[in-house]
Scaffold this active site. Structure first.
Site, PDB file in Angstrom:
ATOM      1  N   ASP A 364      33.252  46.821  52.180  1.00 33.46           N
ATOM      2  CA  ASP A 364      33.877  46.835  50.909  1.00 33.46           C
ATOM      3  C   ASP A 364      34.605  45.305  50.710  1.00 33.46           C
ATOM      4  O   ASP A 364      33.830  44.484  51.149  1.00 33.46           O
ATOM      5  CB  ASP A 364      35.158  47.760  50.995  1.00 33.46           C
ATOM      6  CG  ASP A 364      35.720  48.152  49.776  1.00 33.46           C
ATOM      7  OD1 ASP A 364      36.486  47.571  49.002  1.00 33.46           O
ATOM      8  OD2 ASP A 364      35.628  49.313  49.190  1.00 33.46           O
ATOM      9  N   ASP A 365      35.577  45.110  50.070  1.00 31.13           N
ATOM     10  CA  ASP A 365      36.041  43.745  49.583  1.00 31.13           C
ATOM     11  C   ASP A 365      36.191  42.887  50.788  1.00 31.13           C
ATOM     12  O   ASP A 365      36.515  43.363  51.989  1.00 31.13           O
ATOM     13  CB  ASP A 365      37.572  43.921  49.064  1.00 31.13           C
ATOM     14  CG  ASP A 365      38.039  42.778  48.408  1.00 31.13           C
ATOM     15  OD1 ASP A 365      37.300  41.653  48.285  1.00 31.13           O
ATOM     16  OD2 ASP A 365      39.010  42.933  47.275  1.00 31.13           O
ATOM     17  N   ARG A 441      46.553  41.580  39.648  1.00 32.19           N
ATOM     18  CA  ARG A 441      46.057  41.476  41.001  1.00 32.19           C
ATOM     19  C   ARG A 441      45.701  40.088  41.238  1.00 32.19           C
ATOM     20  O   ARG A 441      44.687  40.108  41.849  1.00 32.19           O
ATOM     21  CB  ARG A 441      44.789  42.479  41.268  1.00 32.19           C
ATOM     22  CG  ARG A 441      45.109  42.755  42.721  1.00 32.19           C
ATOM     23  CD  ARG A 441      43.858  43.473  43.159  1.00 32.19           C
ATOM     24  NE  ARG A 441      43.796  44.294  44.467  1.00 32.19           N
ATOM     25  CZ  ARG A 441      42.727  44.310  45.357  1.00 32.19           C
ATOM     26  NH1 ARG A 441      41.481  44.318  44.653  1.00 32.19           N
ATOM     27  NH2 ARG A 441      42.905  45.003  46.411  1.00 32.19           N
ATOM     28  N   TRP A 475      30.984  49.276  42.582  1.00 33.54           N
ATOM     29  CA  TRP A 475      31.166  48.405  41.546  1.00 33.54           C
ATOM     30  C   TRP A 475      32.639  48.546  41.119  1.00 33.54           C
ATOM     31  O   TRP A 475      32.931  49.467  40.445  1.00 33.54           O
ATOM     32  CB  TRP A 475      30.380  48.612  40.402  1.00 33.54           C
ATOM     33  CG  TRP A 475      30.449  47.804  38.958  1.00 33.54           C
ATOM     34  CD1 TRP A 475      31.404  47.916  38.167  1.00 33.54           C
ATOM     35  CD2 TRP A 475      29.409  46.945  38.681  1.00 33.54           C
ATOM     36  NE1 TRP A 475      31.146  46.923  37.189  1.00 33.54           N
ATOM     37  CE2 TRP A 475      29.976  46.129  37.504  1.00 33.54           C
ATOM     38  CE3 TRP A 475      27.914  46.481  39.040  1.00 33.54           C
ATOM     39  CZ2 TRP A 475      29.454  45.339  36.927  1.00 33.54           C
ATOM     40  CZ3 TRP A 475      27.323  45.733  38.507  1.00 33.54           C
ATOM     41  CH2 TRP A 475      28.102  44.991  37.275  1.00 33.54           C
ATOM     42  N   ASP A 476      33.420  47.721  41.457  1.00 32.89           N
ATOM     43  CA  ASP A 476      35.047  47.782  41.112  1.00 32.89           C
ATOM     44  C   ASP A 476      35.553  47.081  40.042  1.00 32.89           C
ATOM     45  O   ASP A 476      34.637  46.168  39.409  1.00 32.89           O
ATOM     46  CB  ASP A 476      35.778  47.260  42.535  1.00 32.89           C
ATOM     47  CG  ASP A 476      37.031  48.131  42.620  1.00 32.89           C
ATOM     48  OD1 ASP A 476      37.574  48.450  41.673  1.00 32.89           O
ATOM     49  OD2 ASP A 476      37.513  47.940  43.917  1.00 32.89           O
ATOM     50  N   ASP A 546      42.105  55.943  44.062  1.00 38.51           N
ATOM     51  CA  ASP A 546      42.599  55.156  45.206  1.00 38.51           C
ATOM     52  C   ASP A 546      43.399  56.121  46.289  1.00 38.51           C
ATOM     53  O   ASP A 546      43.887  55.828  47.377  1.00 38.51           O
ATOM     54  CB  ASP A 546      43.528  53.959  45.009  1.00 38.51           C
ATOM     55  CG  ASP A 546      42.433  52.693  44.767  1.00 38.51           C
ATOM     56  OD1 ASP A 546      41.266  53.055  45.201  1.00 38.51           O
ATOM     57  OD2 ASP A 546      42.677  51.855  44.445  1.00 38.51           O
TER      58      ASP A 546
HETATM   59  C1  GLA Z   1      40.308  48.712  44.733  1.00 41.79           C
HETATM   60  C2  GLA Z   1      39.521  49.943  44.995  1.00 41.79           C
HETATM   61  C3  GLA Z   1      39.658  50.016  46.626  1.00 41.79           C
HETATM   62  C4  GLA Z   1      39.060  48.779  47.344  1.00 41.79           C
HETATM   63  C5  GLA Z   1      40.026  47.538  46.651  1.00 41.79           C
HETATM   64  C6  GLA Z   1      39.320  46.468  47.282  1.00 41.79           C
HETATM   65  O1  GLA Z   1      41.740  48.850  44.883  1.00 41.79           O
HETATM   66  O2  GLA Z   1      40.081  51.018  44.279  1.00 41.79           O
HETATM   67  O3  GLA Z   1      38.846  51.247  46.791  1.00 41.79           O
HETATM   68  O4  GLA Z   1      37.885  48.845  46.973  1.00 41.79           O
HETATM   69  O5  GLA Z   1      40.072  47.519  45.513  1.00 41.79           O
HETATM   70  O6  GLA Z   1      40.003  45.293  46.955  1.00 41.79           O
END
Ligand code: GLA
Length: 738
Positions: A364-365, A441, A475-476, A546
């Site tokens: 992830d991130d 953010r 893909w966020d 989330d």
């Molecule tokens: C969003 C997504 C999360 C995660 C974070 C990462 O909040 O919904 O699932 O991927 O970004 O920064």
């Protein structure tokens, strides 16, 4: 073979299949008048036109007509200014400077295919017919083509409109809705889905009031505040009884869905781009296409409505490549490690994932240059060499060498002010001159209405995806848009930016998914801030929220299921206490809450995986065994009363039936609850896997299945119990015999 679209000599148009009939006609004045939308009729062209012409006091009469006021005439595509006072489907400014348009019938065509929508996603054709009716304003030379597609095997009607300026001067569009449907007076209720971050898809059901009720978005995303969905239904409609007229849009930006009860109790449903803050300059010879609106009618209640949506979404919207493919289980690094991630930790998590049988590791991130927290680096899509010394392709190959698939997170549409990309291209963001852009953010939105931005993103992402070891992309998109303006457009086109952004986004998604057809894309926008059919057209699954606490997620799944099949949903076992709401729940409940979602997995750190290894192994094994069953099944909402939720899923082959029951807060002396199961074969027997008892299908539906009991007191042998205490869950599996 009987045709689904029939047109009479006097220009009555009937669209009819096994699910519904939809009829309209041309009045002597040339107005397209709506006649009927409801259960299929044997002779739809002969249905009576109920609308009466009468002299009403204080009603304006349409130009030259006698007793003909548009203010109570049901229409197919109403405009404003010629005796209809309700909210119109089209509104704009003509070259005389006024806003009066009058659209009259001009011609029609019927096709056996579904034409593509220029630059916009659309549901696929096949076994369908399309009626195209052209209306025209003879004074201002504006043509509107109305597209109606009806399918042989689906209860969905798709609609869109194409505007063409045939004149020699510019026209301006302010409302350019995709569809309008006028229903006859009745007592209606409206159901819609509202929410916010981590609390998406709450259902609200209210009487349709006099006046207008609108759900919309002006945030640049379809948004968690209101999902683009609205069901108008006869008062008292249940899961299996009642007339429902439901609408959605294949669009991921600013939309509006509204219902208006007029002075004569007629009810108008509108679907399309949000007219608020929208404005489109239509130059001579140019066309403007609206997104596709989709409508479902059924007289068999909300359950049937959902099944029609679910089948259609699977067959005609989500990418065909993945439609019947069971989804891999995954371990996502986000709630396991957040930004505290590097290549060694990824490998440790990969080992843990493998040890409990998980199929895929998702990074992830936090993997790209300088990204230590959420204040920097979005836009710089190169591996952070301090923590990922070998780069992403090497890491992906290493993870794959462990026998896992590899997935990676991107948030392509964003940039942090603290990034190389922003330094190089400060004007590539959505912004307006002289104002400091508002952050969300800590990030800014890239201006996807600009081609060079879309090209840059394509190249950057394509480099990584092309390494050949990427199986999945999350893909966020983590903020709503503000200061929506573009340095790439002149002053008088600034109100086109939101829609042009969507066109840019869709072109980017199309290019990437066409070039990498085997990569599974998961749509995310801080969870469900952009979960809609537009995104599903490119990405077969989505991270709907989330909220990873199972109890918090129950209402989210329940609400989303009105429109979206559980095949499109992702869920994972998150940490306990939960990071969003602090709730402590069992691993079983965390697993079962997402059991019907096609994409399942976990987001736990190494210590948690080690501690619960055996139990996790068992659940991942269950997920793998049932993976095929979670594709194409029929989902039923049986109970949702605030403290209990019960769902049923019957597999596509009808051979297995799963029943999930959640009891939220425990209490003494509760009633013995039953689940009245749905859609079983009344003549078949169903074997409960747990204890081998055989049940008759008719009895399970009519007399019900005794649900496990929540006890605080004596325990008896002859009663089936839930786990003691709060947040308990139970799964039944039945096998159809014979
Ligand atoms: C969003 C997504 C999360 C995660 C974070 C990462 O909040 O919904 O699932 O991927 O970004 O920064």
């Amino acid at each position: 073979m009987a045709r689904m679209i029939n047109v009479s000599d006097n220009k009555t148009f009937a669209l009819s299949n096994d699910f519904f009939s939809y009829v309209f006609c041309v009045t002597e004045e040339g107005i397209l008048q709506h006649v009927y939308y409801g259960p299929p009729l044997k002779n739809p062209l002969e249905v009576e036109i109920h609308h009466l012409r009468t002299q009403r006091e204080a009603a304006s009469v349409f130009q030259g007509g006698q007793y003909f006021s548009l203010s109570d005439t049901p229409q197919e595509f109403p405009s404003f200014g010629t005796s209809d006072y309700r909210f119109p489907a089209v509104h704009g400014r003509n070259h005389d400077g006024n806003t009066v348009f009058s659209l009259l019938y001009k011609s029609y065509k019927v096709k056996d295919v579904k034409p593509l929508l220029k630059k916009l996603p659309a549901s696929r054709g096949g076994d369908c017919e399309t009626l195209i009716v052209t209306l025209s304003d003879p004074l201002h030379l504006l043509d509107v083509e109305l597209y109606y597609t009806i399918y042989k095997h689906h209860g969905v009607l798709t609609r869109s409109a194409k505007f063409k300026n045939r004149g020699e001067q510019e026209l301006q569009l302010q409302h350019a809705f995709s569809s309008s449907i006028d229903l006859p007076p009745a007592e209606y209720e409206v159901l819609h889905l509202h929410g916010t971050w981590a609390r998406e898809f709450n259902e609200e059901r209210i009487d349709v009031p006099k006046g207008r009720f609108v759900v919309d978005s002006a945030r640049g995303t379809s948004s968690a505040a209101h999902n683009p969905f609205m069901a108008i239904m006869h008062k008292g409609t249940t899961e299996d009884l009642g007339h429902v007229y439901a609408s959605t849009l294949m669009y991921s930006g600013n939309f509006a869905l509204s219902v208006e009860k007029g002075e004569f109790e007629d009810v108008r449903m509108l679907a399309g781009i949000n007219p608020f803050n929208f404005h489109w300059r239509l130059k001579p010879g140019k066309t403007f296409c609206t997104p596709e609106a989709l409508h479902v009618f059924t007289d068999k209640g909300l359950g049937r409505m959902s099944h029609i949506w679910h089948n259609f979404i699977r067959k005609k919207i989500t990418p065909e490549r993945f439609a019947n493919v069971p989804r891999p289980t995954y371990l996502n690094t986000w709630e396991a490690a957040y930004f505290d991630i590097d290549q060694d930790k990824v490998m440790d998590l990969a080992h843990q994932a493998k040890s409990v049988g998980v199929d895929m590791l998702v990074l992830d991130d936090g993997w790209f240059e300088g990204r230590r927290d959420d204040t920097s680096s979005l836009g710089d899509w190169r591996a952070d060499r301090e923590r990922f010394a070998d780069g992403i392709p090497a890491l992906a190959a290493k993870v794959k060498a462990e026998g896992l698939k590899f997935g990676i997170w991107f948030e392509p549409e964003m940039v942090n002010p603290k990034s190389q990309l922003f330094q190089d291209h400060p004007d590539w963001i959505l912004h307006v001159p002289g104002r400091t852009p508002s952050l969300g953010r800590n990030q800014l939105t890239l201006d996807l209405s600009r081609e060079e931005v879309v090209d840059y993103l394509f190249e950057q992402i394509d480099i990584i995806l092309s390494c050949g070891d990427i199986d999945y992309v999350k893909w966020d998109m983590n903020r709503n848009m503000t200061e929506v303006g573009s340095a790439g457009l002149p002053k008088n086109r600034q109100r086109e930016v939101s829609h042009r952004y969507m066109l840019g986004l869709y072109s980017l998604l199309k290019r990437l998914t066409c070039k990498h057809p085997n990569i599974l894309f998961e749509n995310c926008a801080s969870g469900g801030n952009r979960f809609d059919l537009g995104m599903l057209n490119y990405m077969p699954q989505g991270w709907i929220s989330d909220m990873s606490d199972p109890i918090g997620r129950l209402q989210i799944i329940n609400g989303a299921s009105y429109l979206y099949p559980t095949d499109t949903m992702a869920a994972y076992i998150g940490p306990s206490p939960n990071h969003q709401n602090g709730r402590v729940t069992s691993l079983q409940t965390r697993f079962l809450a997402g059991f019907f979602c096609a994409a399942r997995g976990l987001s736990l750190n190494e210590a948690d995986v080690v501690e619960h290894k055996d139990e996790l192994f068992k659940y991942i094994e269950m997920a793998r065994h049932s993976a095929e069953d979670m594709i194409g099944g029929r989902f039923h909402r049986l109970i949702n009363n605030g403290n209990e939720v019960c769902w049923q899923l019957t597999t596509a082959d009808e051979k297995t039936v799963y029943l999930l029951y959640f009891h939220i807060l425990s209490a003494p002396n509760l009633p013995f609850r039953r689940a009245y199961m749905m859609g079983l074969d009344p003549k078949s027997e169903y074997l409960m896997v747990e204890d081998g008892t055989s049940y008759n299908g008719d009895a399970l539906m009519s007399s019900g299945l005794a649900l496990p009991y929540v006890t605080t007191g004596h325990v008896k042998d002859n009663i089936r119990y839930m786990d003691k205490g709060d947040f308990s869950s139970y799964l039944f599996i039945f096998k159809k015999e014979g």
